[in-house]
Structure formats: structure tokens, C-alpha cells
Design a protein around this motif. Structure first.
Motif, mmCIF file in Angstrom:
data_model
loop_
_atom_site.group_PDB
_atom_site.id
_atom_site.type_symbol
_atom_site.label_atom_id
_atom_site.label_comp_id
_atom_site.label_asym_id
_atom_site.label_seq_id
_atom_site.Cartn_x
_atom_site.Cartn_y
_atom_site.Cartn_z
ATOM 1 N N LEU A 14 0.795 -1.238 0.190
ATOM 2 C CA LEU A 14 -0.266 0.371 0.149
ATOM 3 C C LEU A 14 0.917 1.123 -0.088
ATOM 4 C CD1 LEU A 14 -3.040 1.906 0.894
ATOM 5 C CD2 LEU A 14 -2.630 1.195 2.820
ATOM 6 N N THR A 15 0.842 2.101 -0.738
ATOM 7 C CA THR A 15 1.356 3.662 -0.622
ATOM 8 C C THR A 15 0.071 4.455 -0.839
ATOM 9 O OG1 THR A 15 3.310 2.575 -2.566
ATOM 10 C CG2 THR A 15 2.972 4.581 -2.196
ATOM 11 N N ILE A 16 1.195 5.304 0.066
ATOM 12 C CA ILE A 16 -0.300 6.827 0.194
ATOM 13 C C ILE A 16 0.756 8.020 -0.544
ATOM 14 C CG2 ILE A 16 -1.252 8.422 2.189
ATOM 15 C CD1 ILE A 16 -2.433 5.363 3.535
ATOM 16 N N TRP A 17 -0.127 8.561 -1.095
ATOM 17 C CA TRP A 17 0.699 9.486 -1.707
ATOM 18 C C TRP A 17 0.788 10.958 -1.187
ATOM 19 C CZ3 TRP A 17 4.795 8.468 -4.937
ATOM 20 C CH2 TRP A 17 4.712 6.923 -5.433
ATOM 21 N N LYS A 18 1.589 11.338 -0.368
ATOM 22 C CA LYS A 18 0.876 12.670 0.225
ATOM 23 C C LYS A 18 2.193 14.664 -0.429
ATOM 24 C CE LYS A 18 -0.199 10.462 4.599
ATOM 25 N NZ LYS A 18 -1.450 12.125 4.453
ATOM 26 N N ASP A 19 1.836 15.392 0.592
ATOM 27 C CA ASP A 19 3.088 16.129 -0.032
ATOM 28 C C ASP A 19 3.854 16.786 0.269
ATOM 29 O OD1 ASP A 19 1.532 17.636 1.644
ATOM 30 O OD2 ASP A 19 0.367 18.681 1.431
ATOM 31 N N VAL A 20 4.345 15.778 1.166
ATOM 32 C CA VAL A 20 5.485 15.533 2.490
ATOM 33 C C VAL A 20 6.531 14.587 1.312
ATOM 34 C CG1 VAL A 20 4.457 16.740 3.840
ATOM 35 C CG2 VAL A 20 4.690 14.405 3.770
ATOM 36 N N PRO A 21 8.092 14.753 2.084
ATOM 37 C CA PRO A 21 8.672 12.912 1.468
ATOM 38 C C PRO A 21 8.416 11.964 2.200
ATOM 39 C CG PRO A 21 9.978 14.805 1.861
ATOM 40 C CD PRO A 21 8.442 15.481 2.762
ATOM 41 N N GLY A 22 7.758 11.729 3.514
ATOM 42 C CA GLY A 22 7.546 10.944 3.818
ATOM 43 C C GLY A 22 7.339 10.913 4.898
ATOM 44 N N VAL A 23 7.564 10.043 5.905
ATOM 45 C CA VAL A 23 7.169 10.055 7.526
ATOM 46 C C VAL A 23 8.041 11.551 7.664
ATOM 47 C CG1 VAL A 23 6.609 9.465 10.197
ATOM 48 C CG2 VAL A 23 5.695 8.297 7.394
ATOM 49 N N MET A 24 8.028 12.451 8.634
ATOM 50 C CA MET A 24 8.674 12.994 9.302
ATOM 51 C C MET A 24 9.093 12.823 11.059
ATOM 52 S SD MET A 24 9.986 14.066 5.822
ATOM 53 C CE MET A 24 11.297 15.383 6.547
ATOM 54 N N THR A 25 10.270 12.969 11.589
ATOM 55 C CA THR A 25 10.525 13.671 13.078
ATOM 56 C C THR A 25 9.458 14.254 13.304
ATOM 57 O OG1 THR A 25 12.617 14.587 12.701
ATOM 58 C CG2 THR A 25 12.875 12.255 12.529
ATOM 59 N N GLY A 26 8.504 14.874 12.805
ATOM 60 C CA GLY A 26 7.645 16.527 12.986
ATOM 61 C C GLY A 26 7.747 16.900 11.671
ATOM 62 N N ASP A 27 6.589 17.262 12.214
ATOM 63 C CA ASP A 27 5.356 17.782 10.585
ATOM 64 C C ASP A 27 6.584 19.019 10.299
ATOM 65 O OD1 ASP A 27 4.018 19.404 9.461
ATOM 66 O OD2 ASP A 27 2.186 19.097 10.801
ATOM 67 N N PRO A 28 6.920 19.318 9.449
ATOM 68 C CA PRO A 28 7.780 20.693 9.131
ATOM 69 C C PRO A 28 7.257 22.191 9.159
ATOM 70 C CG PRO A 28 7.235 18.745 7.501
ATOM 71 C CD PRO A 28 6.764 18.136 8.447
ATOM 72 N N ARG A 29 5.779 21.926 9.471
ATOM 73 C CA ARG A 29 5.086 23.191 9.696
ATOM 74 C C ARG A 29 5.132 23.934 10.677
ATOM 75 N NH1 ARG A 29 -0.126 21.120 6.455
ATOM 76 N NH2 ARG A 29 0.733 19.133 7.973
ATOM 77 N N LYS A 30 5.892 23.037 11.063
ATOM 78 C CA LYS A 30 5.147 23.344 13.137
ATOM 79 C C LYS A 30 6.954 23.451 13.411
ATOM 80 C CE LYS A 30 0.513 21.914 13.158
ATOM 81 N NZ LYS A 30 -0.451 20.938 13.547
ATOM 82 N N PHE A 31 7.791 21.727 12.779
ATOM 83 C CA PHE A 31 9.200 21.524 14.084
ATOM 84 C C PHE A 31 9.713 21.998 12.893
ATOM 85 C CE2 PHE A 31 5.722 19.343 16.108
ATOM 86 C CZ PHE A 31 5.964 19.394 17.289
ATOM 87 N N GLU A 32 10.819 22.481 13.102
ATOM 88 C CA GLU A 32 12.276 22.745 13.140
ATOM 89 C C GLU A 32 13.488 21.850 12.489
ATOM 90 O OE1 GLU A 32 14.164 26.062 15.063
ATOM 91 O OE2 GLU A 32 12.341 27.874 14.075
ATOM 92 N N ASP A 33 14.015 21.368 11.771
ATOM 93 C CA ASP A 33 15.169 20.346 11.305
ATOM 94 C C ASP A 33 14.448 18.870 12.150
ATOM 95 O OD1 ASP A 33 16.982 22.935 10.929
ATOM 96 O OD2 ASP A 33 17.442 22.351 13.542
ATOM 97 N N THR A 34 13.639 18.804 11.173
ATOM 98 C CA THR A 34 13.188 16.975 10.907
ATOM 99 C C THR A 34 13.779 16.866 9.900
ATOM 100 O OG1 THR A 34 10.909 18.252 9.468
ATOM 101 C CG2 THR A 34 10.326 18.070 11.879
ATOM 102 N N THR A 35 13.866 15.435 10.027
ATOM 103 C CA THR A 35 14.363 14.449 9.237
ATOM 104 C C THR A 35 12.924 13.478 8.830
ATOM 105 O OG1 THR A 35 15.564 13.187 10.641
ATOM 106 C CG2 THR A 35 16.634 15.193 9.827
ATOM 107 N N LEU A 36 13.346 12.465 7.219
ATOM 108 C CA LEU A 36 13.150 11.949 7.284
ATOM 109 C C LEU A 36 13.267 10.453 8.108
ATOM 110 C CD1 LEU A 36 11.267 10.441 4.985
ATOM 111 C CD2 LEU A 36 12.883 10.171 3.105
#
Length: 412
Positions: free
Chosen positions: A213-235
């Protein structure tokens, strides 16, 4: 068979619909089930229509605007004489027919019958466009396959009936259908809870024994935090089902809480990838020796906090907790965090069905309450508990809880 789910952001306009074809060209379209959400903010727009209908206000302008938006999208995708336009007319005729004939005053029932049209419209447009673009597919009505009880707005899946129906599909064909919706035994439309399209995709994947199953999002994948709310998040390139379930439970918005359970039962790999950059690997959720457990940050906003204590200052006992949770269950209020002491119980909760005031009214009959509205729940997973002071900075802390490397803070 592969299952792909495209969310509202991926099909928000004509260019988004065209990009789905680009993704399919990159990924392959042979034995594929596509699950699609409503376009852009259509669900929110239909919710406004329902509110106006319930309040006996004129909602025709809103319906006309929703139709105009989708007609414009069709005009950018199809020739003028294409059947998409008559199909769209037919769908909006059904919306108008429901409002003319409806006798129910049950908000949840009305909600499911109307909001579901967002997915019906988007899936119809996507199916027709993909056929034009050379990606031959069959349009499916999800209501004929996902069967639920009559718990409107949060339908519980009848897995036996659902699996029997989905098993009849030819796995060598390609299909396009709706996320979020199903139907009860009376053929009334039901929905699977807000953001339930991911769950729909997992249901189809489970019942089809999908390879992935692939879910297509507007982000690179599951990040260490929502990049809109947290700085310096990584994949997070690889995580386990268990870690993903924990993240979803704590409120990671990129993963629907119910999605992972059916996938884990059959060890179906789950990918979260960017529809903007489909060639990138994204995140893989599976059973693997290289699953990552990095420090991750989750923020749940628009929460509410109540402190419950007995009126005679006696202990909060099992009978009190049982009573409280029966009320929570009845009102479909979801607890995000709980903490109890000898004489009080603190609950931080979500209120998706707007039943908070009913909860407070019922609890005040037997308990003393302190309540704080619109708080935020901040969760840190896999944190080093010897260095947590940084998370307390600039926060008005109302409640905190630490367990197994997880820090949770309720703050105003």
C-alpha cells in the motif's frame, strides 16, 4: 495487486489530477487499486452546506460554488462534449434530491449522505481522466464493497461481509474508487471517520492481499515532526508497524490511527511517498531489522483538559472511572492523555463530534470539574529523558507525563 491512495492535496485541481497519471507512469499501472479523497477543501465546503441546511439557511450558493469549482477542473481535463460534464450534473442532481426528500433530523446521518459526495465526485473525475490518458480502469462504488454498521460518521467495518465482496474483484484489472465511505445493511452511506481515506486503502489492501500500500502525500514521507510546526525535521526511511502505530496513537497526522492494524496482520508493506517526487523512496513501514527509532515530535492542537474529582473528596475509584468512560464512549469523545491521582482524574481529549458541553453537563451532576479549553498536547517519542529540560521552555505547563522514553506535555 498494488493499492495507491491519493489524498485531497494530490487532486486539488486539474494539474493534480494530471500528476496522478505522471505518478502511475513512474510506478506502473498493472493490477492497481486507486483510492481517492475529495478534492482540496471540498469536505470542509460540504460541511458548511450541511450546517446551513440544519440551521434552515440558504445553502444553494455554496452548492453552486462547489459545482462550479469541479466543472472548471473538468473543463481543463476534458473536451467540451465529454461525458464527465453530464456525470457531474447527475451527481449534483442527487445532492439536490437528497435535500428535497430527506426527513431525518439526525445530523450524523445527514453528514454522511452529503459529505461522501466529495469522494464520489473526485473518484469519478479521476477515473474518467485516467481512461482518457491511457490508464484504463474501472470505476467502483466503494459503498458496494465496504460494509459497516449504522454508526454514522464513524462506521465500524463488517470485515466478513467486506472481505467477501472485495474478494470478487479481478486482481489483474485496474480500479478507481473512493476513500472514507462505505454503507450499512440498509444501503445508507456511512463514513469511516475524518481522514478515513487512508483506512479505506488499508481495508482494500487487506482484503486483496495486496503486495503493498502506498499513500501519496505532499511531504517526502514520515518525518521526525511536522515540518510546518517543527524545525530541522528529518525523514524516517524505515519504521516498524509498532512504531508507526504508536506515532498515530499520539497524533501524528500523516498516519491515520486505524490504517496500520489490518496491514500488520498480513505484513503488507506500507509506503508514504511524495506525489511531487515519486521517484524518491519515502518511508517504508514494515517488519525489518533496520527500522529506525529516532526522536520524533508530535503536536495535537485544539485539545481540551478537564480535572475531575469527587464532590466529597473521596478517592476516584473503579466505579467512578467506569462511569466516566461510559459517558466518553457514548459521546464519541477520544481521550488523548489521562492521568489519575487518589482524588482526581485528568483527561486531555479530542472532541471531533462537538460533544464537549454534553460531557461537562453529565459529569457536573456527580463530580467537581476544572476545565481548560483549547490546549495543545506535545509528545516526544524515543527521547533521551536525561535531557528533557529543553522541551519545557516557553510553555505554560498544565500537565506532564513520562513513560518508556515518551514525554507528553499539555500546555496552554
Amino acid at each position: 495487486m498494488k493499492v495507491f491512495k491519493f489524498g485531497g492535496a494530490s487532486v486539488k485541481d486539474a494539474n493534480g489530477v494530471k500528476n496522478v497519471a505522471t505518478v502511475l507512469k513512474s510506478e506502473g499501472f498493472d493490477g492497481c487499486m486507486l483510492i481517492v479523497s475529495a478534492m482540496g477543501k471540498t469536505t470542509n465546503e460540504l460541511e458548511i452546506v450541511i450546517e446551513k441546511y440544519i440551521n434552515k439557511e440558504n445553502f444553494n450558493v455554496e452548492i453552486a460554488l462547489i459545482k462550479e469549482k469541479h466543472v472548471q477542473i473538468c473543463s481543463e481535463l476534458f473536451e467540451k462534449n465529454h461525458s464527465a460534464f453530464s456525470e457531474l450534473d447527475g451527481i449534483f442532481d442527487k445532492i439536490e434530491h437528497f435535500f428535497r426528500e430527506n426527513n431525518s433530523t439526525d445530523y450524523n446521518f445527514i453528514y454522511d449522505q452529503i459529505v461522501s459526495f466529495g469522494e464520489i465526485i473526485s473518484s469519478k473525475i479521476l477515473s474518467l481522466y485516467l481512461n482518457v490518458a491511457g490508464f484504463k480502469n474501472e470505476y467502483l462504488d466503494a459503498k458496494n464493497f465496504i460494509k459497516t454498521d449504522s454508526n454514522f460518521r464513524d462506521g465500524i467495518v463488517n470485515w466478513i461481509e467486506t472481505e467477501e465482496r472485495i474478494a470478487t474483484l479481478n486482481k489483474t484489472q485496474n480500479f478507481v474508487t473512493q476513500g472514507f465511505i462505505g454503507s450499512d445493511l440498509n444501503a445508507n452511506t456511512t463514513t469511516l471517520g475524518r481522514e478515513g481515506s487512508d483506512y479505506s486503502a488499508a481495508i482494500f489492501a487487506y482484503c486483496l492481499n495486496a503486495e503493498a500500500l502506498t499513500i501519496w502525500k505532499d511531504v517526502p514521507g514520515v518525518m521526525t515532526g511536522d515540518p510546518r510546526k517543527f524545525e530541522d525535521t528529518t525523514l524516517l526511511s524505515n519504521i516498524s508497524y509498532e512504531e508507526a502505530i504508536e506515532m498515530a496513537y499520539y497524533g501524528a497526522s500523516i498516519i491515520h490511527p486505524k490504517t496500520l492494524q489490518p496491514l500488520k496482520q498480513k505484513n503488507i508493506p506500507f509506503f508514504v511517498k511524495s506525489f511531487l517526487k515519486p521517484s524518491e523512496k519515502g518511508t517504508k513501514v514494515s517488519v525489518s531489522e533496520i527500522n529506525l527509532k529516532e526522536e520524533t515530535y508530535i503536536l495535537k492542537e485544539n485539545q481540551h483538559l478537564i480535572h475531575i474529582s469527587t464532590k466529597d473528596f473521596s478517592f476516584i475509584a473503579e466505579n467512578h472511572i467506569s462511569l466516566i468512560f461510559n459517558i466518553l464512549s457514548k459521546l464519541k469523545i477520544k481521550v488523548s492523555l489521562m492521568q489519575n491521582s487518589a482524588i482526581s482524574l485528568a483527561l486531555c481529549f479530542d472532541d471531533p463530534f462537538k460533544n464537549k458541553n454534553f460531557l461537562i453537563d453529565e459529569l457536573q451532576e456527580q463530580f467537581r470539574l476544572e476545565k481548560i479549553e483549547n490546549v495543545s498536547l506535545f509528545t516526544v517519542r524515543n527521547t533521551n529523558l536525561t535531557n528533557i529540560e529543553k522541551f519545557y521552555k516557553n510553555k505554560d505547563i498544565l500537565l506532564e507525563q513520562i513513560s518508556r522514553g515518551t514525554l507528553q506535555i499539555v500546555a496552554k
